[in-house]
Design a protein around this motif. Sequence first.
Motif, PDB file in Angstrom:
ATOM      1  N   LEU A  31      28.289  10.691 -51.474  1.00 19.86           N
ATOM      2  CA  LEU A  31      26.944  11.287 -51.501  1.00 19.86           C
ATOM      3  C   LEU A  31      25.884  10.205 -51.323  1.00 19.86           C
ATOM      4  N   TYR A  32      26.071   9.073 -51.998  1.00 22.24           N
ATOM      5  CA  TYR A  32      25.133   7.957 -51.796  1.00 22.24           C
ATOM      6  C   TYR A  32      25.185   7.449 -50.357  1.00 22.24           C
ATOM      7  N   GLU A  33      26.392   7.443 -49.785  1.00 20.50           N
ATOM      8  CA  GLU A  33      26.538   6.993 -48.400  1.00 20.50           C
ATOM      9  C   GLU A  33      25.826   7.956 -47.445  1.00 20.50           C
ATOM     10  N   LEU A  34      25.899   9.245 -47.710  1.00 16.88           N
ATOM     11  CA  LEU A  34      25.157  10.220 -46.901  1.00 16.88           C
ATOM     12  C   LEU A  34      23.657   9.949 -46.966  1.00 16.88           C
ATOM     13  N   ARG A  35      23.197   9.614 -48.162  1.00 14.37           N
ATOM     14  CA  ARG A  35      21.769   9.319 -48.319  1.00 14.37           C
ATOM     15  C   ARG A  35      21.377   8.099 -47.485  1.00 14.37           C
ATOM     16  N   ARG A  36      22.201   7.069 -47.519  1.00 16.73           N
ATOM     17  CA  ARG A  36      21.903   5.859 -46.738  1.00 16.73           C
ATOM     18  C   ARG A  36      21.947   6.161 -45.242  1.00 16.73           C
ATOM     19  N   LEU A  37      22.937   6.949 -44.826  1.00 16.98           N
ATOM     20  CA  LEU A  37      23.069   7.302 -43.418  1.00 16.98           C
ATOM     21  C   LEU A  37      21.814   8.041 -42.931  1.00 16.98           C
ATOM     22  N   CYS A  38      21.334   8.968 -43.743  1.00 20.76           N
ATOM     23  CA  CYS A  38      20.134   9.720 -43.365  1.00 20.76           C
ATOM     24  C   CYS A  38      18.901   8.826 -43.357  1.00 20.76           C
ATOM     25  N   ASP A  39      18.817   7.917 -44.304  1.00 19.11           N
ATOM     26  CA  ASP A  39      17.675   6.996 -44.337  1.00 19.11           C
ATOM     27  C   ASP A  39      17.637   6.122 -43.085  1.00 19.11           C
ATOM     28  N   ASP A  40      18.809   5.689 -42.634  1.00 16.21           N
ATOM     29  CA  ASP A  40      18.869   4.790 -41.480  1.00 16.21           C
ATOM     30  C   ASP A  40      18.305   5.431 -40.209  1.00 16.21           C
ATOM     31  N   ASP A  41      18.488   6.755 -40.061  1.00 17.66           N
ATOM     32  CA  ASP A  41      18.058   7.423 -38.830  1.00 17.66           C
ATOM     33  C   ASP A  41      17.028   8.521 -39.063  1.00 17.66           C
ATOM     34  N   MET A  76      17.034  14.504 -42.033  1.00 13.81           N
ATOM     35  CA  MET A  76      16.759  15.273 -43.228  1.00 13.81           C
ATOM     36  C   MET A  76      18.070  15.664 -43.918  1.00 13.81           C
ATOM     37  N   LEU A  77      18.227  15.239 -45.165  1.00 19.99           N
ATOM     38  CA  LEU A  77      19.395  15.571 -45.966  1.00 19.99           C
ATOM     39  C   LEU A  77      19.066  16.793 -46.815  1.00 19.99           C
ATOM     40  N   ILE A  78      19.759  17.908 -46.541  1.00 18.54           N
ATOM     41  CA  ILE A  78      19.510  19.169 -47.242  1.00 18.54           C
ATOM     42  C   ILE A  78      20.676  19.443 -48.174  1.00 18.54           C
ATOM     43  N   PHE A  79      20.390  19.622 -49.458  1.00 20.72           N
ATOM     44  CA  PHE A  79      21.408  19.997 -50.434  1.00 20.72           C
ATOM     45  C   PHE A  79      21.282  21.490 -50.727  1.00 20.72           C
ATOM     46  N   ASP A  80      22.363  22.214 -50.512  1.00 22.42           N
ATOM     47  CA  ASP A  80      22.430  23.629 -50.842  1.00 22.42           C
ATOM     48  C   ASP A  80      23.053  23.771 -52.228  1.00 22.42           C
ATOM     49  N   GLU A  81      22.212  24.120 -53.218  1.00 22.37           N
ATOM     50  CA  GLU A  81      22.700  24.382 -54.575  1.00 22.37           C
ATOM     51  C   GLU A  81      22.329  25.804 -54.995  1.00 22.37           C
ATOM     52  N   VAL A  82      22.463  26.722 -54.043  1.00 21.81           N
ATOM     53  CA  VAL A  82      22.142  28.122 -54.298  1.00 21.81           C
ATOM     54  C   VAL A  82      22.935  28.655 -55.484  1.00 21.81           C
ATOM     55  N   CYS A 110      18.394   8.906 -32.301  1.00 23.50           N
ATOM     56  CA  CYS A 110      19.294   9.863 -32.944  1.00 23.50           C
ATOM     57  C   CYS A 110      18.807  11.277 -32.676  1.00 23.50           C
ATOM     58  N   ASP A 111      19.728  12.171 -32.327  1.00 19.28           N
ATOM     59  CA  ASP A 111      19.366  13.556 -32.035  1.00 19.28           C
ATOM     60  C   ASP A 111      19.597  14.491 -33.216  1.00 19.28           C
ATOM     61  N   VAL A 112      20.097  13.967 -34.353  1.00 13.49           N
ATOM     62  CA  VAL A 112      20.378  14.807 -35.523  1.00 13.49           C
ATOM     63  C   VAL A 112      19.107  14.959 -36.358  1.00 13.49           C
ATOM     64  N   TYR A 113      18.691  16.203 -36.570  1.00  8.16           N
ATOM     65  CA  TYR A 113      17.496  16.415 -37.395  1.00  8.16           C
ATOM     66  C   TYR A 113      17.841  16.748 -38.846  1.00  8.16           C
ATOM     67  N   ALA A 114      19.067  17.244 -39.121  1.00  2.76           N
ATOM     68  CA  ALA A 114      19.428  17.587 -40.499  1.00  2.76           C
ATOM     69  C   ALA A 114      20.923  17.552 -40.704  1.00  2.76           C
ATOM     70  N   ILE A 115      21.320  17.236 -41.932  1.00  3.63           N
ATOM     71  CA  ILE A 115      22.695  17.362 -42.378  1.00  3.63           C
ATOM     72  C   ILE A 115      22.690  18.297 -43.587  1.00  3.63           C
ATOM     73  N   MET A 116      23.424  19.418 -43.463  1.00  2.38           N
ATOM     74  CA  MET A 116      23.519  20.402 -44.547  1.00  2.38           C
ATOM     75  C   MET A 116      24.713  20.057 -45.431  1.00  2.38           C
ATOM     76  N   VAL A 117      24.489  19.981 -46.742  1.00  3.50           N
ATOM     77  CA  VAL A 117      25.542  19.559 -47.662  1.00  3.50           C
ATOM     78  C   VAL A 117      25.552  20.452 -48.901  1.00  3.50           C
ATOM     79  N   GLU A 118      26.733  20.901 -49.287  1.00  2.00           N
ATOM     80  CA  GLU A 118      26.946  21.483 -50.608  1.00  2.00           C
ATOM     81  C   GLU A 118      27.598  20.382 -51.455  1.00  2.00           C
TER      82      GLU A 118
END
Length: 477
Positions: free
Chosen positions: A230-240, A243-249, A207-215
């Motif tokens: 959101l749980y599915e995003l977590r599983r997707l990131c775990d599989d490969d 890094m799952l980044i949550f922006d809660e600025v 996998c070439d994806v190093y991060a997924i940015m999410v609000e």
Amino acid sequence: MSELIGVDECESFTVKQVQDLYRRYVSRSQVNLMTSFGFGRELAESAEGARIRTRDGREVLDVTGGVGVLNHGHNHPRILAARRRFAERRRMEVHKAFFSPYVAALSHNIAELLPGDLNISYFPNSGAEANEGAVKMAYKYHEGRRNTIVRSDISFHGKTLGAGSLTGSSENSFRFPGLPGIVVHPYGDVAAVRAAVEAARTPDGGCDVYAIMVEPFSASSMRCWSESDLYELRRLCDDDDIMLIFDEVYTGWGKTGSLFYFMRHPGLLPDILVYSKSLGGGKASIAGYTARERVFRKAYDRLSDVILHSTTYYGFGEETATAIEAVNIVVEDDYPARARRIEGVLGPGLEALHKRHPDVIGRVSGVGALWGVFLTGGPKVLDLAARLAPGFSGDPQFRTKLITLSVIADLYREHGIVSYYSPNADNPLVVAPTLAIEQEDVEYFLDSLDRTLSKGLPRLLARFVREKVGSRWPGGS
């Protein structure tokens, strides 16, 4: 050398003097925009809680919440006392040769409040810088062997070159040079994210994806990811190992009814959490990003990398001391519960206005103390105006913007309420008061908005345009 202006002198400036200096040294277009509204023609003298007092003694209700900065309200007494104590004791402000007890304490407190192993923190100066720091950590975690980052089409992550390239809002971005390898997906579409990850497979199946940015909740568009996705995003990131980044600025520190929006979902963890705005208690410019321990250890925790991400003002003393007090107030005064109480009044009140004015309010959406009123309609002459008005020519959202601006102007002029609209997606009128606001003030806002909308759009628009004709349109020069 020309004469320099002192603090005492600038505090006695007239509105005209301030505007003239803005035109000469800041931005003529900003003056053109701000003077479209009453609050662009007055100066604030003082502020407390949800109230602003102008130079002429007028009291104004602020429902902007400082665009996320003022969860604590204007000039919270405990915040003022913490900053005064820091100055009176002549504490050392910043010096890289010494450890900071304030950085140590703030890091500990945040680790105590966040779930799981989110426990290693950095404290830069702004949300954009924090987002860039999070992306940098994610990239370093993979030692530069991955080159793709995924973000949404309506994302807002900041206005620096790096964060700006991760921002989808058309009014907040431009084709500046930015980060390479950015892949865009429709907000909230987990299938599109999965497709983006699959498209970034390497020939060996990696996998070439190093991060997924999410609000998790988009404060600029009032949209949210579903809990299941959101749980599915977590599983997707775990599989490969992405890094799952949550922006809660904006949404952090109680604004949406939980300490952070993602924390309403049990067991959900990002790899890096980004926050800012109300972390400074309405007085300090400070941001933060907190990583899971394993992420930090792999990315940076070795002598050769120990200063790979640091700044001159990292952990600025007065800023971190202020943040310690701000966070403690959020917890001790239960700001998430305050936001839920505000939602209990604001949510039903806005829905009632939607039913009362269906020709003007297309929909309302929000959570906690963060809501958007999506205005619509208006005479067809607006389409002609869109083609003729400098700065708005070709803008598909011109109609919505002009309607919303006319409502903002009337709320201030007739009811003493300062509000704003989001320059992203569908441009809602944003209602996001401080969490210190009183229930009667929320009710006053709802009644005032009802009175404003009851005038009808033709009357509101005619008044706003008539007042604006004598000056240039927003965006002009």
